[in-house]
Write a protein that holds these residues in place. Structure first.
Motif, PDB file in Angstrom:
ATOM      1  N   TRP A 126       0.802  -1.086   0.137  1.00 20.92           N
ATOM      2  CA  TRP A 126       0.066  -0.115  -0.111  1.00 20.92           C
ATOM      3  C   TRP A 126       0.880   1.372  -0.039  1.00 20.92           C
ATOM      4  CZ3 TRP A 126      -4.961  -0.415   3.515  1.00 20.92           C
ATOM      5  CH2 TRP A 126      -5.729  -1.460   3.239  1.00 20.92           C
ATOM      6  N   LYS A 127       2.077   1.403   0.853  1.00 23.58           N
ATOM      7  CA  LYS A 127       2.783   2.462   0.892  1.00 23.58           C
ATOM      8  C   LYS A 127       3.618   2.642  -0.577  1.00 23.58           C
ATOM      9  CE  LYS A 127       6.642   4.083   3.905  1.00 23.58           C
ATOM     10  NZ  LYS A 127       7.934   3.879   3.143  1.00 23.58           N
ATOM     11  N   THR A 128       3.953   1.720  -1.161  1.00 21.83           N
ATOM     12  CA  THR A 128       4.475   1.720  -2.804  1.00 21.83           C
ATOM     13  C   THR A 128       3.403   2.488  -3.473  1.00 21.83           C
ATOM     14  OG1 THR A 128       5.551  -0.142  -2.222  1.00 21.83           O
ATOM     15  CG2 THR A 128       5.380   0.640  -4.460  1.00 21.83           C
ATOM     16  N   VAL A 187      -4.327   4.711  -0.246  1.00 22.79           N
ATOM     17  CA  VAL A 187      -3.340   4.866  -1.455  1.00 22.79           C
ATOM     18  C   VAL A 187      -3.566   6.116  -2.255  1.00 22.79           C
ATOM     19  CG1 VAL A 187      -2.869   2.378  -1.052  1.00 22.79           C
ATOM     20  CG2 VAL A 187      -4.257   3.115  -2.928  1.00 22.79           C
ATOM     21  N   GLY A 188      -4.866   6.767  -2.045  1.00 21.40           N
ATOM     22  CA  GLY A 188      -5.617   7.710  -2.998  1.00 21.40           C
ATOM     23  C   GLY A 188      -5.858   6.909  -4.395  1.00 21.40           C
ATOM     24  N   PRO A 245       2.851  -4.333 -10.271  1.00 23.48           N
ATOM     25  CA  PRO A 245       1.434  -3.632 -10.485  1.00 23.48           C
ATOM     26  C   PRO A 245       1.479  -2.425  -9.313  1.00 23.48           C
ATOM     27  CG  PRO A 245       1.388  -5.839 -10.258  1.00 23.48           C
ATOM     28  CD  PRO A 245       2.705  -5.667  -9.970  1.00 23.48           C
ATOM     29  N   ALA A 246       2.244  -2.427  -8.221  1.00 25.09           N
ATOM     30  CA  ALA A 246       1.964  -1.178  -7.531  1.00 25.09           C
ATOM     31  C   ALA A 246       2.533   0.149  -7.957  1.00 25.09           C
ATOM     32  CB  ALA A 246       2.835  -1.568  -6.080  1.00 25.09           C
ATOM     33  N   PRO A 266      -0.691   2.931 -10.921  1.00 20.50           N
ATOM     34  CA  PRO A 266      -0.241   2.283  -9.673  1.00 20.50           C
ATOM     35  C   PRO A 266      -1.628   1.550  -9.146  1.00 20.50           C
ATOM     36  CG  PRO A 266       0.614   4.486  -9.669  1.00 20.50           C
ATOM     37  CD  PRO A 266      -0.207   4.517 -10.961  1.00 20.50           C
ATOM     38  N   THR A 267      -1.383   0.483  -8.799  1.00 22.38           N
ATOM     39  CA  THR A 267      -2.759  -0.357  -8.379  1.00 22.38           C
ATOM     40  C   THR A 267      -2.044  -1.449  -7.350  1.00 22.38           C
ATOM     41  OG1 THR A 267      -3.181  -0.663 -10.755  1.00 22.38           O
ATOM     42  CG2 THR A 267      -4.031  -2.247  -9.558  1.00 22.38           C
ATOM     43  N   VAL A 268      -2.978  -1.247  -6.316  1.00 15.42           N
ATOM     44  CA  VAL A 268      -2.706  -2.428  -5.238  1.00 15.42           C
ATOM     45  C   VAL A 268      -3.800  -3.704  -5.790  1.00 15.42           C
ATOM     46  CG1 VAL A 268      -3.687  -2.945  -2.915  1.00 15.42           C
ATOM     47  CG2 VAL A 268      -2.939  -0.665  -3.271  1.00 15.42           C
TER      48      VAL A 268
END
Ligand code: SF4
Length: 516
Positions: free
Chosen positions: A162-164, A211-212, A292-293, A301-303
């Protein structure tokens, strides 16, 4: 009086719809007044359809109930919770449930899955309430402190992922939930989506805020029509209630959620392949990096988290990181919903803190094999998981202990085999499965699996056995080292574990095999 009859797919497959109809009919005939709620499953699958009744002493359970049992249940006074041969007393006192530690599945089977009020009344929504008062970085710090790791298989630290994504600069970010639950013996994702769908919506919303991301997708396997239907209804209700949309809970926050139905291939459960499928392309694995992050869905950027990971998040926010971290052992914190399947007396879902032994799960909860014969092997972690022999059943279930034994927790599925199993057949199945399901992108998997089946057939036929076993080991080494993704990379696990722990099956004469 409220009567609960599950509409979970497992209960439906055992006749729950007919039972619900019979209860309605019988109540009308007798002039009895009752409220019928179609709940999810409690996870005691061997008792499905499990009918529950509210009484002054709590909910009382009866099961497995067939439609023709209904008149006798009324005769016996089941609406008052009175005794009946199918009765089990208060549901919460049933051993199988009483000894579990249900955090993720705390509400599953208890509430009306599509009632936001019921969800709220049973503590739902508290995690999101809390997250809305926090900064994204604090939400992620809480998830990181809880020790939560991805429940989809690899056990990657969720907070780090999530931080990434939070730190990646992009005009658009996404949250994708992998609900392509394709591993053999697994059904936890399905149970949640059918029994407590708002929990997944809450978990995804918390992730999106952290994560926005403003858009999310839930990729549900096409073989789950009931989960797709229930989850879609839940999403519609969440929009109506202002839980999704452009003003979440009245806050100026946006999160839009869509359901995507899976492409019907096992490989679509691999995260990058799933992204391709959501984008409308064929489910083929992408080369990593980029992860993917950083570059995920539509290059943004994807969780990507599994259902069980995302549904572990609300309780962490609601109760705090320390509460969650207190469960578990070593670096495996919290609980894992284990799923007991195959040749097992009491199949179902057991949520326990990491550290529980396989033996506890399959004997204490599962009651041993369904046939009553000795258990010879269990396969943990899906069709590409290792076969574990009885002398290792004492090992604790956590990521590290399993890895040290060449096995993996995976999605928590445990498939049990009694002593009638022929391990050469099981090993062949793994290779055949890989040959069928390979996306075809890389050679070790695409060709290796097909050659593997041929080699296995020669071993079974007793042709040049030692040379072919040696060839099989070489082939497994190439697949493990040279495959692009876990599909080809893990297929050797069941093959080599079968060979290691059950060598006799590989050396039996073909005529002896035929005679059996
Ligand atoms: Fe595709 Fe198999 Fe290679 Fe994975 S290992 S990329 S499934 S061919």
């Amino acid at each position: 009086v409220t009567v609960y009859v599950p509409r979970d797919a497992a209960a439906l497959s055992m006749g729950a719809e007919a039972v619900a109809d019979a209860i309605r009919r019988e109540a009308t005939r007798r002039g009895a007044s009752l409220r019928l709620v179609r709940n999810g499953s409690r996870g005691l699958l061997w008792l499905e359809p499990l009918v529950e009744v509210t009484t002054p002493k709590g909910r009382v359970a009866y099961g497995p109930v067939a439609a023709e049992d209904v008149p006798s249940l009324f005769d016996a006074g089941f609406l008052q919770g009175d005794a009946h041969p199918l009765g089990h007393g208060p549901t919460e006192d049933i051993d199988y449930l009483k000894h579990q530690e249900r955090l993720t599945f705390a509400r599953c089977g208890i509430i009306d899955p599509l009632s936001i009020e019921d969800y709220r009344a049973h503590g739902g929504g508290g995690g999101l309430d809390q997250a809305l008062t926090m900064t994204p970085a604090d939400v992620i710090a809480t998830v990181t402190d809880s020790g939560l790791r991805g429940r989809g298989g690899a056990g990657f630290p969720t907070g780090l992922k999530w931080k990434t994504v939070l730190e990646a600069e992009a005009p658009q970010k996404y949250v994708c939930c992998n609900a392509d639950e394709g591993d053999s013996g697994t059904f936890a994702d399905r149970m949640i989506m059918e029994g407590d769908p708002f929990l997944l919506i809450e978990g995804m919303t918390i992730c999106a805020l952290a994560v926005g991301a403003t858009r999310g997708y839930v990729y549900i396997r096409s073989e789950y029509p009931h989960a797709i239907d229930t989850f879609r209804q839940a999403v519609a209700r969440a929009y109506e209630a202002g839980w999704l949309g452009d003003a979440i809970h009245g806050h100026p926050k946006t999160f839009h959620l869509e359901v995507r139905v899976g492409g019907g291939a096992y490989i679509c459960g691999e995260e990058t392949s799933m992204l391709e499928s959501i984008e409308g392309k064929r489910g083929v694995v992408r080369v990593k990096p980029p992860v993917p992050a950083i570059e995920g869905l539509f290059g943004r950027p994807t969780v990507i988290n599994n259902v069980l990971t995302l549904t572990s998040v609300p309780v962490i926010l609601a109760r705090g990181a320390a509460f969650y971290r207190d469960y578990g052992m070593g670096r495996s914190r919290g609980t894992q919903p284990f799923q007991l399947a195959g040749n097992i007396r009491r199949g179902g879902l057991v949520e326990k803190a990491f550290g529980v032994s396989l033996s506890d799960l399959i004997y204490r909860f599962g009651g041993g094999s369904a046939t009553g014969r000795p258990i010879r092997a269990v396969q943990v972690g899906g069709p590409l998981g290792s076969y574990i022999p009885p002398d290792q059943f004492g090992m604790a279930k956590d990521y590290e202990t399993f890895a040290a034994h060449g096995a993996m927790v995976g999605h928590g599925g445990i498939v049990v085999f009694d002593d009638g199993v022929d391990m050469i057949v099981q090993a062949r199945f793994a290779l055949e499965f890989c040959a069928e399901e390979s996306c075809g992108k890389c050679t070790p998997c695409r060709i290796g699996a097909v050659r593997g089946v041929e080699v296995m057939d020669r071993i079974a036929a007793g042709i040049d056995r030692e040379a072919n076993i040696s060839l099989l080991k070489d082939l497994c080494a190439v697949m493990a080292d040279g495959s692009l993704c876990a599909m080809g990379g893990l297929t050797p696990q069941p093959v080599l574990s079968a060979l290691l722990h059950f060598p006799d099956d590989f050396h039996r004469q073909p005529d002896a095999r035929a005679a059996e």
